[in-house]
Enzyme design. Sequence first.
Site, short mmCIF file in Angstrom:
data_model
loop_
_atom_site.label_atom_id
_atom_site.label_comp_id
_atom_site.label_asym_id
_atom_site.label_seq_id
_atom_site.Cartn_x
_atom_site.Cartn_y
_atom_site.Cartn_z
CD GLN A 1 20.80 -31.01 -32.78
OE1 GLN A 1 21.64 -31.03 -31.89
NE2 GLN A 1 20.92 -30.27 -33.87
CB CYS B 1 21.09 -25.22 -35.08
SG CYS B 1 20.34 -26.73 -34.45
CG LEU B 2 25.24 -29.74 -36.61
CD1 LEU B 2 25.82 -30.98 -35.95
CD2 LEU B 2 26.02 -29.41 -37.89
CG HIS C 1 22.40 -24.22 -29.62
ND1 HIS C 1 22.16 -23.34 -30.65
CD2 HIS C 1 22.13 -25.46 -30.11
CE1 HIS C 1 21.77 -24.02 -31.72
NE2 HIS C 1 21.74 -25.32 -31.41
CD GLU C 2 23.92 -28.67 -28.81
OE1 GLU C 2 22.95 -29.42 -29.03
OE2 GLU C 2 24.50 -28.04 -29.72
N GLY D 1 28.20 -28.86 -31.29
CA GLY D 1 27.49 -29.67 -30.31
C GLY D 1 26.33 -30.38 -30.96
CG HIS E 1 18.74 -28.84 -29.59
ND1 HIS E 1 17.89 -28.74 -30.67
CD2 HIS E 1 19.93 -28.34 -30.01
CE1 HIS E 1 18.54 -28.20 -31.69
NE2 HIS E 1 19.77 -27.93 -31.32
NI NI Z 1 21.32 -27.04 -32.45
#
Ligand code: NI
Length: 152
Positions: free
Chosen positions: A51, A89-90, A131-132, A46, A135
Site C-alpha cells: 500500500q 481499507c486505507l 484483509h492485510e 492495518g 493485500h
Molecule cells: Ni486494506
Amino acid sequence: MAYRKILQVGDPILRQISKPVEKIDDEIISLLDDMKETVTKAEGAGLAAVQIGVLKRVFVISIEDEGYFEFINPKIIKQAGVQKGKEGCLSVEHKVGVVERPNKVVVKAFDREGNGFKFTAYGFTARAICHEYDHLDGILYTDKAVSIEDAQ
Ligand code: NI
C-alpha cells in the site's frame, strides 16, 4: 521514520504479488517504522507494505490497546468459523463493504528480530489479518465484498 503516501485503488501496484522478505536488514526495519508511522497517522486498523508501493510480504495490524504488531512473511496456517462484517481499507477511501471472513485464524510470521512466532486471532483481529494478507496477493476487500457503500 517518515510518512509514506498510501496508494489508492486503480493503482496497478496494488494488484501485484508481494515477494517474501529474504533478509531482515536496515531497509526492512525502516520500512516497518514508516508503515507504523503511516498507519498511525491514517488511523488505520492495518497496512500492508504494497500500500506504500513496496512489494514485500510485510504488514502491520493494530491489536486493541497494544499498538501495531508487525508480521514479516506471514502464513495463515489455520482458519475456522465464519463471520460477516464491515471493513474498510486505507487504499479505498470513503467506502465500507460487507465481507465474509473466518472468525479465527492462526498465523505464523517473523518479527523484526527475525524470531518466528505463531499468533492466534479472533473476530476483528482475524478479519484484519485476512484483509492485510490478501493485500500481499494483490487482492482488495472490494473483490470479495457482498456489498459496498459510502462510509458514514
Ligand atoms: Ni486494506
